[in-house]
Design a protein around this motif. Structure first.
Motif, short mmCIF file in Angstrom:
data_model
loop_
_atom_site.label_atom_id
_atom_site.label_comp_id
_atom_site.label_asym_id
_atom_site.label_seq_id
_atom_site.Cartn_x
_atom_site.Cartn_y
_atom_site.Cartn_z
N GLY A 129 0.81 -1.22 0.00
CA GLY A 129 0.00 0.00 0.00
C GLY A 129 0.83 1.26 0.00
O GLY A 129 0.49 2.26 0.65
N LYS A 130 1.94 1.24 -0.74
CA LYS A 130 2.87 2.36 -0.89
C LYS A 130 3.69 2.64 0.37
O LYS A 130 4.40 3.64 0.44
CB LYS A 130 2.16 3.64 -1.34
N LYS A 131 3.62 1.75 1.36
CA LYS A 131 4.44 1.93 2.56
C LYS A 131 5.88 1.46 2.34
O LYS A 131 6.77 1.87 3.07
CB LYS A 131 3.81 1.16 3.73
N THR A 132 6.07 0.58 1.37
CA THR A 132 7.40 0.06 1.05
C THR A 132 7.73 0.36 -0.41
O THR A 132 6.91 0.12 -1.29
CB THR A 132 7.46 -1.46 1.27
N TRP A 133 8.91 0.91 -0.65
CA TRP A 133 9.40 1.11 -2.01
C TRP A 133 10.62 0.21 -2.19
O TRP A 133 11.50 0.16 -1.33
CB TRP A 133 9.84 2.55 -2.25
N SER A 134 10.67 -0.51 -3.29
CA SER A 134 11.76 -1.45 -3.52
C SER A 134 12.38 -1.26 -4.91
O SER A 134 11.71 -0.81 -5.83
CB SER A 134 11.27 -2.90 -3.39
N ARG A 136 11.47 -9.49 -14.94
CA ARG A 136 11.43 -8.49 -13.88
C ARG A 136 11.83 -9.15 -12.56
O ARG A 136 11.35 -10.23 -12.23
CB ARG A 136 10.03 -7.88 -13.77
N LYS A 137 12.69 -8.47 -11.79
CA LYS A 137 13.20 -9.04 -10.55
C LYS A 137 13.23 -7.97 -9.45
O LYS A 137 13.72 -6.87 -9.66
CB LYS A 137 14.61 -9.59 -10.76
N ARG A 138 12.70 -8.33 -8.28
CA ARG A 138 12.75 -7.44 -7.12
C ARG A 138 14.07 -7.65 -6.39
O ARG A 138 14.42 -8.78 -6.05
CB ARG A 138 11.57 -7.70 -6.19
N LEU A 139 14.81 -6.56 -6.13
CA LEU A 139 16.12 -6.67 -5.53
C LEU A 139 16.15 -6.34 -4.05
O LEU A 139 16.93 -6.93 -3.30
CB LEU A 139 17.12 -5.77 -6.27
N THR A 140 15.37 -5.37 -3.59
CA THR A 140 15.38 -5.00 -2.18
C THR A 140 14.02 -5.30 -1.56
O THR A 140 12.99 -5.24 -2.22
CB THR A 140 15.73 -3.52 -1.97
N HIS A 141 14.03 -5.61 -0.25
CA HIS A 141 12.81 -6.07 0.43
C HIS A 141 12.64 -5.45 1.80
O HIS A 141 11.93 -6.00 2.65
CB HIS A 141 12.82 -7.60 0.56
N ALA A 142 13.28 -4.32 2.07
CA ALA A 142 13.19 -3.70 3.40
C ALA A 142 11.79 -3.13 3.62
O ALA A 142 11.39 -2.17 2.95
CB ALA A 142 14.24 -2.61 3.53
N LYS A 143 11.05 -3.70 4.55
CA LYS A 143 9.66 -3.33 4.77
C LYS A 143 9.56 -1.95 5.42
O LYS A 143 10.33 -1.58 6.31
CB LYS A 143 8.97 -4.37 5.65
N ASN A 144 8.57 -1.17 4.96
CA ASN A 144 8.28 0.18 5.47
C ASN A 144 9.45 1.15 5.28
O ASN A 144 9.61 2.10 6.05
CB ASN A 144 7.88 0.12 6.95
N LYS A 145 10.25 0.88 4.25
CA LYS A 145 11.33 1.80 3.90
C LYS A 145 11.23 2.14 2.42
O LYS A 145 10.75 1.34 1.63
CB LYS A 145 12.69 1.19 4.23
N TRP A 146 11.67 3.34 2.07
CA TRP A 146 11.54 3.83 0.70
C TRP A 146 12.90 3.76 0.00
O TRP A 146 13.80 4.56 0.28
CB TRP A 146 11.04 5.27 0.70
N ASP A 147 13.05 2.80 -0.91
CA ASP A 147 14.26 2.68 -1.72
C ASP A 147 14.00 3.29 -3.10
O ASP A 147 13.00 2.95 -3.74
CB ASP A 147 14.66 1.22 -1.88
#
Length: 304
Positions: free
Chosen positions: A83-88, A99-110
């Motif tokens: 819900g836009k709380k995490t940016w990866s 397509r591949k997701r590289l970062t997974h830090a929850k509630n942080k904006w990368d």
């Protein structure tokens, strides 16, 4: 002997075919990046040609800050989660596959990914609120496959990108001060301020020849595009519009700058972001897109 010769012919033929396929794949990827050298955000990641007449959509969704890999085969970008709380940070092939997701830090904006010149590393910014509710601004680096994430602890800020010689240019974020542009070594040492005039400066991008930095600043009262020497000298304003100008990206020959601007209103009277190109001396401004676009990245078709 004839049987052995036939086996040898088959082996050579197989190797030739494999090499041919590899070369073809490389040529196809490079030619596509050359044909559509402009990547930008517009409800997903899109690529377009230099006059904006042909656009290809690679992804759909809340995606932005595209960054070309040096070989033109992939694009790194950020995407929203939770819900836009995490940016990866993600990567995708130039044809929209893998397509591949590289970062997974929850509630942080990368955000604001940037590739190293050899394509082996990706730099990115991370923002989040700590347990006391105070915003933290960090710069991180990782391998291009997402492994080996590491914070560059001396650096406080965002809008980061690699320079051609492997240093980092970024905008420092302070809780009690304006945002200023800095340059530092990749390990966070030798931090040098390039702007210091009490106003905000963001999104520094160094030219492919390593001589100049384009950036946006609100020092005139409105966000405009500026350019300066690599050492911070000779700062010059390039744009002058009512709408906000930002997110600069250099042409491969370091002669032009593409940027996003809200200088025009749409049919509903609202300012909509589109892409523009201007010479680095401020001349020959022209519009590229009319259907929206932001956070642009110009493929560096020439080597550093």
């Amino acid at each position: 002997m004839e049987v052995n010769n036939m086996k040898l012919i088959k082996i050579v033929t197989s190797i030739t075919l494999l090499l041919g396929l590899t070369v073809f794949g490389q040529k196809s990827s490079t030619s596509r990046a050359s044909e559509y050298p402009i990547a930008f955000g517009s409800n997903g990641i899109c690529i377009t040609n230099l006059d904006g007449t042909s656009t290809v959509r690679l992804t759909n969704g809340d995606h932005g800050y595209p960054a070309w890999s040096p070989d033109g085969k992939k694009i790194a970008f950020y995407s929203y989660h939770d819900g836009k709380k995490t940016w990866s940070i993600h990567t995708v092939n130039i044809d929209g596959t893998n397509r591949k997701r590289l970062t997974h830090a929850k509630n942080k904006w990368d955000s604001t990914p940037s590739w190293s010149a050899d394509g082996k590393k990706i730099l990115f910014a991370r923002e989040y609120k700590d347990p006391e509710g105070i915003w933290q601004y960090e710069i991180w680096i990782m391998n291009s496959d997402g492994s080996g994430e590491k914070q560059i602890k001396p650096l406080v800020g965002g809008n980061c990108s690699f320079t051609p010689d492997g240093r980092i240019v970024y905008s420092a974020e302070f809780r009690d001060k304006k945002s200023e542009i800095y340059i530092a070594d990749v390990d966070g040492k030798n931090i040098t301020a390039l702007t210091n005039n009490g106003t905000n400066a963001w999104h520094p991008k160094i030219s492919p020849d390593g001589k100049h930095i384009a950036f946006s600043s609100d020092r005139s009262g409105d966000r405009e595009i500026y350019v300066m020497n690599i050492d911070g000298s000779n700062q010059k304003r390039l744009t002058n519009s009512i709408g906000s100008d930002g997110g600069p990206s250099w042409s491969p020959d370091s002669s032009q700058i593409m940027f996003q601007s809200k200088r025009e209103k749409d049919e509903n009277g609202e300012r909509r972001s589109n892409l523009y190109i201007i010479n680095k001396d401020g001349s020959s401004l022209r519009k590229i897109t009319s259907q929206g676009g932001w956070q642009v990245a110009w493929f560096k078709t020439t080597k550093y």
